[in-house]
Design an enzyme around this catalytic site. Structure first.
Site, PDB file in Angstrom:
ATOM      1  N   CYS A 151       0.749  -1.319  -0.132  1.00  0.00           N
ATOM      2  CA  CYS A 151      -0.258   0.083   0.065  1.00  0.00           C
ATOM      3  C   CYS A 151       0.766   1.379  -0.016  1.00  0.00           C
ATOM      4  CB  CYS A 151      -1.027  -0.090   1.019  1.00  0.00           C
ATOM      5  SG  CYS A 151      -0.278  -0.571   2.677  1.00  0.00           S
ATOM      6  N   HIS A 237      -1.880   6.653   4.028  1.00  0.00           N
ATOM      7  CA  HIS A 237      -0.305   6.580   4.162  1.00  0.00           C
ATOM      8  C   HIS A 237       0.223   7.739   3.899  1.00  0.00           C
ATOM      9  CE1 HIS A 237      -1.190   2.532   5.703  1.00  0.00           C
ATOM     10  NE2 HIS A 237      -0.538   1.715   4.623  1.00  0.00           N
TER      11      HIS A 237
HETATM   12  N1  LIG Z   1      -5.200  -3.110   4.822  1.00  0.00           N
HETATM   13  C1  LIG Z   1      -4.344  -2.431   3.783  1.00  0.00           C
HETATM   14  O1  LIG Z   1      -4.440  -1.399   3.577  1.00  0.00           O
HETATM   15  C2  LIG Z   1      -3.723  -3.462   2.822  1.00  0.00           C
HETATM   16  C3  LIG Z   1      -3.207  -2.893   1.749  1.00  0.00           C
HETATM   17  C4  LIG Z   1      -2.408  -3.251   0.742  1.00  0.00           C
HETATM   18  C5  LIG Z   1      -2.404  -4.747   0.923  1.00  0.00           C
HETATM   19  N2  LIG Z   1      -3.185  -5.504   1.942  1.00  0.00           N
HETATM   20  C6  LIG Z   1      -2.957  -6.970   1.796  1.00  0.00           C
HETATM   21  O2  LIG Z   1      -4.257  -7.327   1.855  1.00  0.00           O
HETATM   22  C7  LIG Z   1      -4.464  -8.574   2.296  1.00  0.00           C
HETATM   23  C8  LIG Z   1      -5.959  -8.565   3.130  1.00  0.00           C
HETATM   24  O3  LIG Z   1      -5.656  -7.472   4.202  1.00  0.00           O
HETATM   25  P1  LIG Z   1      -6.789  -6.976   5.095  1.00  0.00           P
HETATM   26  O4  LIG Z   1      -6.194  -5.894   5.762  1.00  0.00           O
HETATM   27  O5  LIG Z   1      -8.154  -6.813   4.425  1.00  0.00           O
HETATM   28  O6  LIG Z   1      -6.803  -8.357   6.166  1.00  0.00           O
HETATM   29  P2  LIG Z   1      -8.015  -8.488   6.994  1.00  0.00           P
HETATM   30  O7  LIG Z   1      -8.875  -7.595   7.413  1.00  0.00           O
HETATM   31  O8  LIG Z   1      -7.272  -9.482   8.241  1.00  0.00           O
HETATM   32  O9  LIG Z   1      -8.890  -9.628   6.116  1.00  0.00           O
HETATM   33  C9  LIG Z   1      -8.261 -11.028   6.005  1.00  0.00           C
HETATM   34  C10 LIG Z   1      -9.168 -11.994   5.200  1.00  0.00           C
HETATM   35  O10 LIG Z   1      -8.767 -13.234   5.203  1.00  0.00           O
HETATM   36  C11 LIG Z   1      -9.565 -14.183   5.464  1.00  0.00           C
HETATM   37  N3  LIG Z   1      -9.159 -15.275   5.772  1.00  0.00           N
HETATM   38  C12 LIG Z   1      -8.181 -15.524   7.008  1.00  0.00           C
HETATM   39  N4  LIG Z   1      -7.860 -16.716   6.901  1.00  0.00           N
HETATM   40  C13 LIG Z   1      -8.448 -17.387   6.024  1.00  0.00           C
HETATM   41  C14 LIG Z   1      -8.248 -18.733   5.741  1.00  0.00           C
HETATM   42  N5  LIG Z   1      -7.586 -19.829   6.260  1.00  0.00           N
HETATM   43  N6  LIG Z   1      -8.882 -19.079   4.574  1.00  0.00           N
HETATM   44  C15 LIG Z   1      -9.568 -18.213   3.930  1.00  0.00           C
HETATM   45  N7  LIG Z   1      -9.794 -16.874   4.057  1.00  0.00           N
HETATM   46  C16 LIG Z   1      -9.096 -16.448   5.180  1.00  0.00           C
HETATM   47  C17 LIG Z   1     -10.409 -13.448   6.593  1.00  0.00           C
HETATM   48  O11 LIG Z   1     -11.696 -14.041   6.688  1.00  0.00           O
HETATM   49  P3  LIG Z   1     -12.340 -14.209   8.015  1.00  0.00           P
HETATM   50  O12 LIG Z   1     -13.169 -12.887   8.177  1.00  0.00           O
HETATM   51  O13 LIG Z   1     -13.482 -15.424   8.077  1.00  0.00           O
HETATM   52  O14 LIG Z   1     -11.421 -14.468   9.201  1.00  0.00           O
HETATM   53  C18 LIG Z   1     -10.721 -12.007   5.919  1.00  0.00           C
HETATM   54  O15 LIG Z   1     -11.842 -12.000   4.927  1.00  0.00           O
HETATM   55  C19 LIG Z   1      -3.302  -8.991   3.151  1.00  0.00           C
HETATM   56  O16 LIG Z   1      -2.419  -9.668   2.225  1.00  0.00           O
HETATM   57  C20 LIG Z   1      -2.436  -7.507   3.271  1.00  0.00           C
HETATM   58  O17 LIG Z   1      -1.329  -7.567   3.445  1.00  0.00           O
HETATM   59  C21 LIG Z   1      -3.829  -4.751   2.637  1.00  0.00           C
END
Ligand SMILES: NC(=O)c1ccc[n+]([C@@H]2O[C@H](COP(=O)([O-])OP(=O)(O)OC[C@H]3O[C@@H](n4cnc5c(N)ncnc54)[C@H](OP(=O)(O)O)[C@@H]3O)[C@@H](O)[C@H]2O)c1
Length: 355
Positions: A151, A237
């Site tokens: 990001c 950010h």
């Molecule tokens: N947040 C940001 O600004 C940002 C920016 C760029 C990239 N990213 C990347 O985008 C990705 C998601 O980030 P996030 O911030 O959205 O994370 P998050 O809020 O923790 O969400 C994670 C998601 O993955 C699911 N999940 C977890 N374990 C799983 C499993 N074993 N099988 C299938 N689904 C599973 C969760 O489902 P449940 O609800 O059922 O637990 C949830 O839907 C990450 O790789 C992160 O590094 C994030």
């Protein structure tokens, strides 16, 4: 045929998380794509999306999305296009699995970003890299995998691309101030971040990503030094950047290069493309997350406080919406680029046969 039936169905992996929710929000009124399938962890599988997702956004949860049944990790999917918002460990397992089954996976996760077979795409900068999916191991089954950057990196490369193209980059230093939504939900405990600054994210992992991804995207070799901080901001950010150029340039020339930058998404008028991917704000006290993060529906990267630097050539401040331009919006723009290039148009039977 209804409007919904005419659109391309899309599955979201990690649909219930912070980035997944931004994807659901963006797809509600998308002219080409419709949110058709949700996958999350076993904790959410079997529930309705409206029940499984702790909806965090300031718009209503779309009614059609609320009714979708959440599928288990690895469940068969009908949608050829799969947007992934999974954590890295889960992405390592599920993204190749779906690509192998003939799905085109467009991922936010870091796992495959630096894999030489996988495009690390920012459509304004390296749209040609998308073509590489034709040579991937999953291509015979009709599958593929593309990624979008970290990001902070999206903001950093958006500012560096015009400088690299016009003057060349000799060295770059970045200091980030990263919002709490970057840690997903529930993210950083409130007692750790309220009234505080934490000078580390991911035990050095975040710095390693920021120090290596820009060179792959810009197809350029230059040293990049970075220090990251988590700060008590919800979205956006902010990055202080210090840039040494290969060719001398006045501040006016640098400003013109930054402010005039556009690319393929603007030329193709892709639905998620902002009119201005990069916007210079001529003020010393901007950009600020509170005031500027929503520019271009969160897809415009802002640059301000441009000034000369006694060690480098110039320094300035960059602001990027981390869950929109830095994540969900970036993935959606990548998917739109694939569609515009005709890369989504494989026969459905190829997908069905591969299961
Ligand atoms: N947040 C940001 O600004 C940002 C920016 C760029 C990239 N990213 C990347 O985008 C990705 C998601 O980030 P996030 O911030 O959205 O994370 P998050 O809020 O923790 O969400 C994670 C998601 O993955 C699911 N999940 C977890 N374990 C799983 C499993 N074993 N099988 C299938 N689904 C599973 C969760 O489902 P449940 O609800 O059922 O637990 C949830 O839907 C990450 O790789 C992160 O590094 C994030």
């Amino acid at each position: 045929m209804s409007d919904r039936e005419r659109k391309t169905p899309v599955a979201i992996l990690g649909a219930t998380g912070a980035v997944g929710q931004r994807l659901v929000q963006a797809l509600e009124s998308h002219p080409w794509f419709v949110f058709a399938e949700a996958v999350a962890s076993e904790r959410s599988a079997g529930k309705r999306y409206g029940e499984a997702a702790h909806w965090l956004l300031d718009s209503e949860l779309p009614a059609a999305a609320a009714e979708l049944a959440v599928l288990s990790p690895g469940a068969p999917l009908q949608s050829r296009l799969v947007l992934s918002a999974l954590d890295t460990a889960t992405a390592a397992e599920l993204e190749p699995l779906y690509a192998e089954r003939g799905h085109l996976v467009v991922s936010n996760a870091s796992k495959f970003r630096m894999d030489p077979r996988v495009p690390l795409l920012v459509p304004e900068i390296n749209p040609h890299a998308a073509e590489r999916i034709r040579e991937q191991p999953w291509a015979p089954q009709g599958g593929g995998l593309v990624t979008n950057p970290n990001c902070s990196v999206v903001g950093i490369v958006m500012a560096l691309a015009p400088l690299q193209q016009t003057f060349g980059l000799a060295a770059v230093t970045c200091v980030t101030m990263q919002a709490v939504s970057g840690a997903g939900y529930p993210g950083v405990p409130s007692l750790d971040i309220l009234g505080n600054v934490i000078p580390d994210i991911g035990g050095g992992g975040e710095e390693a990503k920021i120090a290596s991804e820009p060179q792959k995207i810009l197809e350029a070799d230059f040293p990049l030094s970075v220090a990251v901080n988590r700060v008590p901001v919800v979205d956006g950010h902010t990055i202080s950047m210090f840039v040494k150029l290969r060719r001398r340039a006045s501040l006016d020339e640098i400003r013109r290069a930054l402010d005039g930058f556009t690319g393929e998404p603007q030329r193709l008028k892709l639905p998620t493309a902002p009119e201005r991917p990069l916007q210079v704000i001529d003020r010393a006290d901007r950009p600020q997350p509170l005031r500027d993060v929503r520019r271009g529906n969160g897809m415009t990267v802002s640059v301000g406080n441009l000034r000369a630097d006694p060690v480098y050539d110039a320094r300035f401040t960059v602001l990027v919406h981390n869950t929109v331009r830095g994540a969900a919006g970036a993935a959606l723009l990548n998917a739109e680029l694939l569609a515009a290039k005709g890369l989504l148009a494989a026969p459905v039977e190829v997908v069905a046969e591969a299961r």
